[in-house]
Motif scaffolding. Structure first.
Motif, PDB file in Angstrom:
ATOM      1  N   CYS A  79      28.305   4.643  37.928  1.00  0.00           N
ATOM      2  CA  CYS A  79      27.008   5.138  38.412  1.00  0.00           C
ATOM      3  C   CYS A  79      26.566   6.374  37.638  1.00  0.00           C
ATOM      4  CB  CYS A  79      27.093   5.461  39.903  1.00  0.00           C
ATOM      5  SG  CYS A  79      27.032   4.024  40.983  1.00  0.00           S
ATOM      6  N   THR A 183      18.740  -2.864  53.101  1.00  0.00           N
ATOM      7  CA  THR A 183      17.702  -2.099  52.410  1.00  0.00           C
ATOM      8  C   THR A 183      16.359  -2.806  52.577  1.00  0.00           C
ATOM      9  OG1 THR A 183      19.306  -1.395  50.734  1.00  0.00           O
ATOM     10  CG2 THR A 183      16.986  -1.141  50.182  1.00  0.00           C
ATOM     11  N   THR A 193      21.176   4.689  40.669  1.00  0.00           N
ATOM     12  CA  THR A 193      21.711   3.341  40.566  1.00  0.00           C
ATOM     13  C   THR A 193      22.117   2.831  41.943  1.00  0.00           C
ATOM     14  OG1 THR A 193      22.554   3.841  38.357  1.00  0.00           O
ATOM     15  CG2 THR A 193      23.525   1.937  39.491  1.00  0.00           C
ATOM     16  N   SER A 194      21.811   1.582  42.237  1.00  0.00           N
ATOM     17  CA  SER A 194      22.256   0.971  43.491  1.00  0.00           C
ATOM     18  C   SER A 194      23.454   0.072  43.214  1.00  0.00           C
ATOM     19  CB  SER A 194      21.129   0.164  44.143  1.00  0.00           C
ATOM     20  OG  SER A 194      20.734  -0.909  43.306  1.00  0.00           O
ATOM     21  N   HIS A 205      20.073 -10.058  48.091  1.00  0.00           N
ATOM     22  CA  HIS A 205      18.883  -9.224  47.930  1.00  0.00           C
ATOM     23  C   HIS A 205      17.727  -9.947  47.243  1.00  0.00           C
ATOM     24  CE1 HIS A 205      20.456  -7.415  43.840  1.00  0.00           C
ATOM     25  NE2 HIS A 205      19.951  -8.601  43.672  1.00  0.00           N
TER      26      HIS A 205
END
Length: 287
Positions: A79, A183, A193-194, A205
């Protein structure tokens, strides 16, 4: 609707120009030095940015293959690298109008993707979404995925199974399954960053582009039909639409849950693959 890639970005004055033409990212070299030999010129090829090479080397160290999930320390490491990634590190510009509609919008525009690098343990890909384009609700079986929004404004909606046991097993398309909303927000580049994991973090998602977007995805391991990591698609139904005798959800919490139904591959899930001609990763060494 006809979509073409367009735009120019000058990375170094009079040295290199990046052109997005149709389905390729082209690096066009110019004369940078003249000498007494007629018609002779020297050109500069794109050099791999340090942060892109660092990402590649770290991925080789972090991803150990199917059935493994990177520990928290390695997730934090990746990340921290991805958070530093900018569009120009993969040959893009913040001002690049990389998708340009040449006709009226009658259908949802198609998504384009390019692969920077792929092996059995991980892959690095970029997804280009014109405004209003959608990557439908889909899962990532047994995968850890890092997503870095490089350009644009995007709505992300994601779920995790309430009961993740055997979540990778095939299910009848008509069977509804309870999922918890992870989310449901709009993100604008630059942003953090996810990360999603095999059973947490929003493994299922959907991306919807509000403006033209570019997303850098790191998948470990990548999709593989032969290894039972194929992509499944879903539609979500409000929790209130059906009752569940085994799971009790209060009225106040009902908006945090939904029913997911596996569906056939949606038409708007079809993507156009293009060749990656950006800065090339060096596989044998670290910069």
């Amino acid at each position: 609707m006809m979509v073409e890639a367009g735009g120019l970005v000058q990375q170094r004055k009079d040295i290199m120009t990046i052109r997005h033409v149709n389905n390729k990212v082209r690096y066009v070299t110019k004369t940078i030095k003249k000498n007494r030999y007629k018609n002779r010129k020297e050109s500069v090829v794109p050099r791999v940015p340090k942060v892109l090479q660092e990402l590649f080397v770290s991925c080789r160290e972090v991803f150990k293959g199917p059935g493994t999930v990177p520990p928290a320390s390695d997730v934090k490491k990746l990340c921290s690298i991805l958070d530093k990634m900018k569009p120009e590190h993969v040959g893009l510009s913040r001002n690049l109008e990389f998708f340009k509609a040449t006709g009226p919008v009658k259908v949802t525009p198609r998504v384009t993707y390019t692969t920077i690098y792929q092996c059995a343990e991980f892959s690095l890909c970029i997804f280009f979404l014109p405004a209003t384009a959608v990557i439908p609700l889909h899962n990532h079986p047994g995968m850890t995925v890092f997503s870095k929004l490089l350009l644009g404004k995007m709505h992300i909606k994601s779920y995790d199974w309430v009961d993740p046991v055997n979540s990778e097993d095939p299910m009848p398309p008509s069977q509804l399954r309870l999922a918890r909303l992870n989310t449901d927000s709009v993100f604008t580049a630059p942003c953090d960053t996810s990360v999603l994991y095999p059973t947490t973090g929003g493994n299922i998602h959907q991306f919807t582009a509000i403006t033209p977007c570019a997303v850098l995805d790191v998948l470990g391991p990548p999709y593989s039909k032969q290894d039972n990591r194929d992509c499944s698609y879903y539609k979500d139904i409000p929790y209130s639409a059906f009752s569940n005798g085994e799971t009790t959800v209060s009225e106040e919490e009902s908006d945090c849950f939904g029913w997911l139904e596996e569906i056939e591959v949606p038409e708007n899930s079809q993507m156009d693959g293009i060749e990656y001609l950006g800065p090339q990763i060096i596989e044998t060494s670290c910069l």
